[in-house]
Design a protein around this motif. Structure first.
Motif, PDB file in Angstrom:
ATOM      1  N   ALA A 234      -2.096  -5.872  20.856  1.00 12.25           N
ATOM      2  CA  ALA A 234      -2.288  -5.910  19.408  1.00 12.25           C
ATOM      3  C   ALA A 234      -3.293  -4.857  18.967  1.00 12.25           C
ATOM      4  CB  ALA A 234      -2.761  -7.295  18.986  1.00 12.25           C
ATOM      5  N   VAL A 235      -2.939  -4.123  17.918  1.00 16.12           N
ATOM      6  CA  VAL A 235      -3.799  -3.074  17.373  1.00 16.12           C
ATOM      7  C   VAL A 235      -4.140  -3.413  15.923  1.00 16.12           C
ATOM      8  CG1 VAL A 235      -4.004  -0.608  16.819  1.00 16.12           C
ATOM      9  CG2 VAL A 235      -2.726  -1.327  18.860  1.00 16.12           C
ATOM     10  N   GLY A 236      -5.430  -3.282  15.569  1.00 17.13           N
ATOM     11  CA  GLY A 236      -5.856  -3.567  14.209  1.00 17.13           C
ATOM     12  C   GLY A 236      -6.057  -5.052  14.013  1.00 17.13           C
ATOM     13  N   VAL A 251      -7.261  -4.577  20.292  1.00 20.23           N
ATOM     14  CA  VAL A 251      -8.326  -3.666  19.915  1.00 20.23           C
ATOM     15  C   VAL A 251      -8.416  -3.635  18.394  1.00 20.23           C
ATOM     16  CG1 VAL A 251      -6.775  -1.645  19.955  1.00 20.23           C
ATOM     17  CG2 VAL A 251      -9.240  -1.313  20.172  1.00 20.23           C
ATOM     18  N   SER A 252      -9.635  -3.698  17.878  1.00 17.52           N
ATOM     19  CA  SER A 252      -9.855  -3.584  16.438  1.00 17.52           C
ATOM     20  C   SER A 252      -9.927  -2.116  16.047  1.00 17.52           C
ATOM     21  CB  SER A 252     -11.160  -4.290  16.048  1.00 17.52           C
ATOM     22  OG  SER A 252     -11.093  -5.670  16.346  1.00 17.52           O
ATOM     23  N   THR A 253      -9.692  -1.844  14.782  1.00 18.18           N
ATOM     24  CA  THR A 253      -9.724  -0.462  14.309  1.00 18.18           C
ATOM     25  C   THR A 253     -10.453  -0.401  12.972  1.00 18.18           C
ATOM     26  OG1 THR A 253      -7.567  -0.725  13.227  1.00 18.18           O
ATOM     27  CG2 THR A 253      -7.574   0.168  15.463  1.00 18.18           C
ATOM     28  N   SER A 255      -9.739   2.301  10.733  1.00 16.55           N
ATOM     29  CA  SER A 255      -8.962   3.120   9.808  1.00 16.55           C
ATOM     30  C   SER A 255      -7.526   3.217  10.304  1.00 16.55           C
ATOM     31  CB  SER A 255      -9.552   4.536   9.715  1.00 16.55           C
ATOM     32  OG  SER A 255      -9.381   5.224  10.959  1.00 16.55           O
ATOM     33  N   ASN A 256      -6.647   3.657   9.421  1.00 16.08           N
ATOM     34  CA  ASN A 256      -5.264   3.889   9.832  1.00 16.08           C
ATOM     35  C   ASN A 256      -5.170   4.872  10.986  1.00 16.08           C
ATOM     36  OD1 ASN A 256      -4.221   2.183   7.903  1.00 16.08           O
ATOM     37  ND2 ASN A 256      -3.352   3.803   6.615  1.00 16.08           N
ATOM     38  N   MET A 257      -5.925   5.951  10.903  1.00 11.20           N
ATOM     39  CA  MET A 257      -5.803   6.978  11.925  1.00 11.20           C
ATOM     40  C   MET A 257      -6.320   6.494  13.278  1.00 11.20           C
ATOM     41  SD  MET A 257      -4.126   9.383  10.480  1.00 11.20           S
ATOM     42  CE  MET A 257      -3.271   7.984   9.723  1.00 11.20           C
ATOM     43  N   GLU A 258      -7.360   5.660  13.250  1.00  6.08           N
ATOM     44  CA  GLU A 258      -7.798   5.060  14.505  1.00  6.08           C
ATOM     45  C   GLU A 258      -6.719   4.105  15.015  1.00  6.08           C
ATOM     46  OE1 GLU A 258     -11.502   2.612  16.550  1.00  6.08           O
ATOM     47  OE2 GLU A 258     -11.510   2.933  14.380  1.00  6.08           O
ATOM     48  N   GLY A 259      -6.023   3.434  14.099  1.00  3.24           N
ATOM     49  CA  GLY A 259      -4.916   2.578  14.512  1.00  3.24           C
ATOM     50  C   GLY A 259      -3.815   3.348  15.212  1.00  3.24           C
ATOM     51  N   VAL A 260      -3.500   4.522  14.701  1.00  2.00           N
ATOM     52  CA  VAL A 260      -2.503   5.371  15.372  1.00  2.00           C
ATOM     53  C   VAL A 260      -3.020   5.809  16.746  1.00  2.00           C
ATOM     54  CG1 VAL A 260      -1.251   7.563  15.264  1.00  2.00           C
ATOM     55  CG2 VAL A 260      -1.473   6.155  13.206  1.00  2.00           C
ATOM     56  N   ASP A 261      -4.291   6.187  16.809  1.00  2.00           N
ATOM     57  CA  ASP A 261      -4.876   6.600  18.094  1.00  2.00           C
ATOM     58  C   ASP A 261      -4.778   5.490  19.132  1.00  2.00           C
ATOM     59  OD1 ASP A 261      -5.592   9.064  17.028  1.00  2.00           O
ATOM     60  OD2 ASP A 261      -7.662   8.466  16.604  1.00  2.00           O
ATOM     61  N   ARG A 262      -5.130   4.261  18.728  1.00  2.00           N
ATOM     62  CA  ARG A 262      -5.115   3.140  19.680  1.00  2.00           C
ATOM     63  C   ARG A 262      -3.677   2.763  20.058  1.00  2.00           C
ATOM     64  NH1 ARG A 262      -9.537   4.613  18.902  1.00  2.00           N
ATOM     65  NH2 ARG A 262      -8.685   6.004  20.499  1.00  2.00           N
ATOM     66  N   THR A 263      -2.749   2.927  19.123  1.00  2.00           N
ATOM     67  CA  THR A 263      -1.340   2.696  19.454  1.00  2.00           C
ATOM     68  C   THR A 263      -0.880   3.667  20.529  1.00  2.00           C
ATOM     69  OG1 THR A 263      -0.905   1.899  17.203  1.00  2.00           O
ATOM     70  CG2 THR A 263       0.997   2.584  18.506  1.00  2.00           C
ATOM     71  N   LEU A 264      -1.244   4.923  20.377  1.00  6.61           N
ATOM     72  CA  LEU A 264      -0.877   5.924  21.382  1.00  6.61           C
ATOM     73  C   LEU A 264      -1.531   5.626  22.723  1.00  6.61           C
ATOM     74  CD1 LEU A 264      -1.094   9.060  19.063  1.00  6.61           C
ATOM     75  CD2 LEU A 264       0.990   8.171  20.135  1.00  6.61           C
ATOM     76  N   ALA A 271       2.967  -1.106  30.303  1.00  7.18           N
ATOM     77  CA  ALA A 271       4.195  -0.752  31.018  1.00  7.18           C
ATOM     78  C   ALA A 271       5.435  -1.380  30.389  1.00  7.18           C
ATOM     79  CB  ALA A 271       4.087  -1.163  32.486  1.00  7.18           C
ATOM     80  N   GLN A 272       5.329  -2.643  29.963  1.00  3.25           N
ATOM     81  CA  GLN A 272       6.486  -3.313  29.368  1.00  3.25           C
ATOM     82  C   GLN A 272       6.018  -4.442  28.454  1.00  3.25           C
ATOM     83  OE1 GLN A 272       8.979  -5.194  32.321  1.00  3.25           O
ATOM     84  NE2 GLN A 272       7.258  -5.555  33.689  1.00  3.25           N
ATOM     85  N   GLY A 273       6.830  -4.704  27.443  1.00  3.06           N
ATOM     86  CA  GLY A 273       6.458  -5.728  26.475  1.00  3.06           C
ATOM     87  C   GLY A 273       6.407  -5.187  25.065  1.00  3.06           C
ATOM     88  N   LEU A 274       5.469  -5.709  24.271  1.00  5.70           N
ATOM     89  CA  LEU A 274       5.357  -5.382  22.853  1.00  5.70           C
ATOM     90  C   LEU A 274       3.988  -4.800  22.538  1.00  5.70           C
ATOM     91  CD1 LEU A 274       6.257  -5.623  19.806  1.00  5.70           C
ATOM     92  CD2 LEU A 274       5.318  -7.956  19.868  1.00  5.70           C
ATOM     93  N   ILE A 275       3.984  -3.710  21.779  1.00  2.06           N
ATOM     94  CA  ILE A 275       2.773  -3.169  21.162  1.00  2.06           C
ATOM     95  C   ILE A 275       2.964  -3.324  19.660  1.00  2.06           C
ATOM     96  CG2 ILE A 275       1.336  -1.120  20.792  1.00  2.06           C
ATOM     97  CD1 ILE A 275       2.597  -0.041  23.480  1.00  2.06           C
ATOM     98  N   MET A 276       2.094  -4.097  19.023  1.00  2.00           N
ATOM     99  CA  MET A 276       2.220  -4.331  17.580  1.00  2.00           C
ATOM    100  C   MET A 276       0.957  -3.880  16.871  1.00  2.00           C
ATOM    101  SD  MET A 276       3.332  -7.817  15.589  1.00  2.00           S
ATOM    102  CE  MET A 276       3.626  -7.843  13.815  1.00  2.00           C
ATOM    103  N   THR A 277       1.139  -3.065  15.847  1.00  2.00           N
ATOM    104  CA  THR A 277       0.035  -2.428  15.129  1.00  2.00           C
ATOM    105  C   THR A 277       0.094  -2.757  13.654  1.00  2.00           C
ATOM    106  OG1 THR A 277      -0.038  -0.576  16.692  1.00  2.00           O
ATOM    107  CG2 THR A 277      -0.954  -0.185  14.500  1.00  2.00           C
ATOM    108  N   ASN A 278      -1.057  -3.053  13.061  1.00  2.00           N
ATOM    109  CA  ASN A 278      -1.175  -3.166  11.616  1.00  2.00           C
ATOM    110  C   ASN A 278      -2.063  -2.028  11.113  1.00  2.00           C
ATOM    111  OD1 ASN A 278      -2.979  -4.044   9.185  1.00  2.00           O
ATOM    112  ND2 ASN A 278      -1.151  -5.309   9.008  1.00  2.00           N
TER     113      ASN A 278
END
Length: 392
Positions: A234-236, A251-253, A255-264, A271-278
Motif C-alpha cells: 500500500a502506498v499513501g 509506506v506513507s507519502t 505528495s503525489n510525486m512521492e507517491g509515484v516514487d514509492r510505487t516505482l 514479486a507478485q500480488g497487488l500494489i495499490m496507490t492513492n
C-alpha cells in the motif's frame, strides 16, 4: 507465473455526474471536464494514449485513434461520495447505507464523552473547510490549548492542533480516543488528525496527517490475495483507509510525486500480488480548495510521470488507473461530488482500443484484480472480461 496488479487511485478525479447526483447537490459536477474548461484545456498526452479522452469530452485531451488498452467509467453502487465508501467498494465491500454525517456538528453525547476522555474542552464542532477553520480558531487554540474539532460533508471527525501546542503523539492519542467513541450510530468513516504550524494569519497544515478508519465490515480483495501467500503493498493513505486489513507492507507519502516514487520502488521490490496507490493531492490540495489551476497542474505532473510507470511494467503486470469519487473545484461547494470515475486498463498482454462502457460498480475493478491473479472471486462484482481473456 508471478503476476502483479498495479492499481493507482487518482483521488477525486471524477468524470461526470452520476444519475443520482441531484440527491447529493452535485448536478453539473464533472471534475475533469470542468477543470479543463476552466484552464483552457488540459495537457495529458499519456493519459490520452490510454483512452482518457475516449471516455468523455475533456478539453485538450483528444480521443486516441486506438488507445493503448481498455477504457471506460464506473458508477458507485453504494450511497455516498466519500473516500472510505469509494475505496471499500473498489476492494469488494459495498455499503448499503451511507456513513453518518454531521452538517450541524456532533451531538452533546459525542462531544461531552470526548472532552471528558481527553481532559480538555474543544473549539469549533462545526462543518468547515480545514484551512478556513484553523485561520478562524487557530489563535484561540494556541491561547487555550483546546483542540479544534470539525467535520465536512463527508463522514469525518477531524481534530486540528498546532504541533507546538499539542504534540503529534498527543494529537494521535486524541484521535484514537475519538475512534473508540465513534461506534454504532456515530460510526463515522474516518477520524483524522490535522496538525498545523505557523502563526496567526500564516498557519499551514503539515504532512503529519493521520487517518483512523473503521475496519471494513467484510472480506476484501486484499484478504484473498494474502491468503494465497502473495503481497498487498500500500502506498499513501491506502493503509489508513482500510485500517491495515490484510496489507503486508505500506509506506506513507507527502505528495503525489512521492507517491509515484514509492510505487516505482514497490514495482522493483514486490514479486507478485497487488500494489495499490492513492495520490491524494488532487483532492486534498486542490479539489477541496476550489483551485482548478492547481488541480490541472497536478494532473499534468502525474501525466508526465506515467511513462516511468509504463516502462516499469513486467510482461505479467496489469496496470489499472481509476478514482474514488469526484471533487469538482469549479463548483461553489468545497466537498466531494457524486460522479462516475474513469477506468484505464493497460499492460503488455492487454488488447488495445476496446471500450468498456459504463461498469455498474467499482467492485468490478477488485474482481478484475483477483481474476488477473487467478484467485477466487468475492462475488460482489464482475471481472472485466476483456482482461480475463487477455490473461489466458
Amino acid at each position: 507465473m508471478k503476476k502483479r496488479v498495479i492499481l493507482i487511485v487518482l483521488d477525486s478525479v471524477g468524470i461526470g455526474e452520476l444519475p443520482d447526483a441531484d440527491r447529493y447537490g452535485d448536478r453539473g459536477s464533472h471534475t475533469l471536464a470542468n477543470i479543463a474548461r476552466a484552464v483552457g484545456g488540459l495537457r495529458l498526452p499519456n493519459l490520452a494514449k490510454l483512452g482518457l479522452g475516449n471516455i468523455d469530452v475533456i478539453a485538450g485531451v483528444s480521443p486516441a485513434e486506438r488507445p493503448d488498452g481498455l477504457f471506460g467509467k464506473m458508477a458507485e453502487r453504494a450511497p455516498g461520495k466519500d473516500t472510505t465508501t469509494g475505496h471499500w467498494e473498489l476492494a469488494g465491500v459495498i455499503l448499503d447505507k451511507p456513513f453518518p454525517v454531521y452538517p450541524d456538528g456532533f451531538p452533546p453525547e459525542v462531544m461531552e464523552t470526548f472532552e471528558k476522555a481527553i481532559g480538555r474542552s474543544t473549539l469549533g464542532n462545526v462543518a468547515a473547510s480545514g484551512t478556513e477553520i484553523i485561520e478562524r480558531l487557530g489563535e484561540e487554540h494556541m491561547a487555550t490549548g483546546a483542540p479544534i474539532v470539525y467535520t465536512s460533508a463527508d463522514s469525518v471527525f477531524q481534530i486540528a492542533a498546532h504541533e507546538e501546542v499539542i504534540p503529534l503523539e498527543e494529537l494521535y492519542r486524541y484521535c484514537q480516543i475519538a475512534r473508540d467513541i465513534l461506534r454504532g450510530d456515530h460510526a463515522v468513516g474516518r477520524v483524522i488528525a490535522r496538525p498545523f504550524v505557523g502563526v496567526p494569519t500564516a498557519f499551514r497544515r503539515t504532512t503529519n496527517r493521520h487517518d483512523y478508519s473503521l475496519k471494513p465490515p467484510g472480506r476484501l480483495v486484499f484478504d484473498v490475495i494474502a491468503e494465497a501467500g502473495r503481497e498487498v503493498a500500500a502506498v499513501g493513505k491506502i493503509y489508513d483507509i482500510y485500517a491495515g486489513q490484510a496489507i503486508s507492507r505500506h509506506v506513507s507519502t507527502r505528495s503525489n510525486m512521492e507517491g509515484v516514487d514509492r510505487t516505482l520502488d514497490y514495482m522493483r521490490e514486490v514479486a507478485q500480488g497487488l500494489i495499490m496507490t492513492n495520490l491524494v493531492d488532487f483532492d486534498m490540495l486542490y479539489g477541496h480548495r476550489n483551485d482548478p489551476e492547481g488541480y490541472a497542474r497536478a494532473l499534468e505532473e502525474f501525466d508526465g510521470r506515467l511513462p516511468e510507470i509504463l516502462a516499469a511494467l513486467q510482461p505479467e503486470d496489469l496496470l489499472l488507473v481509476t478514482a474514488d469519487h469526484g471533487c469538482d473545484p469549479t463548483t461553489p461547494s468545497t466537498d466531494h461530488s457524486r460522479e462516475y470515475v474513469p477506468v484505464l486498463v493497460t499492460g503488455q498482454q492487454i488488447p488495445s482500443g476496446i471500450p468498456l462502457g459504463i461498469r455498474s460498480t467499482f467492485a468490478d475493478l477488485g474482481e478484475t484484480v483477483l481474476d488477473w491473479l487467478e484467485l477466487p472471486t468475492l462475488g460482489v462484482g464482475q471481472a472485466i472480461a476483456e482482461v480475463r481473456h487477455a490473461g489466458l
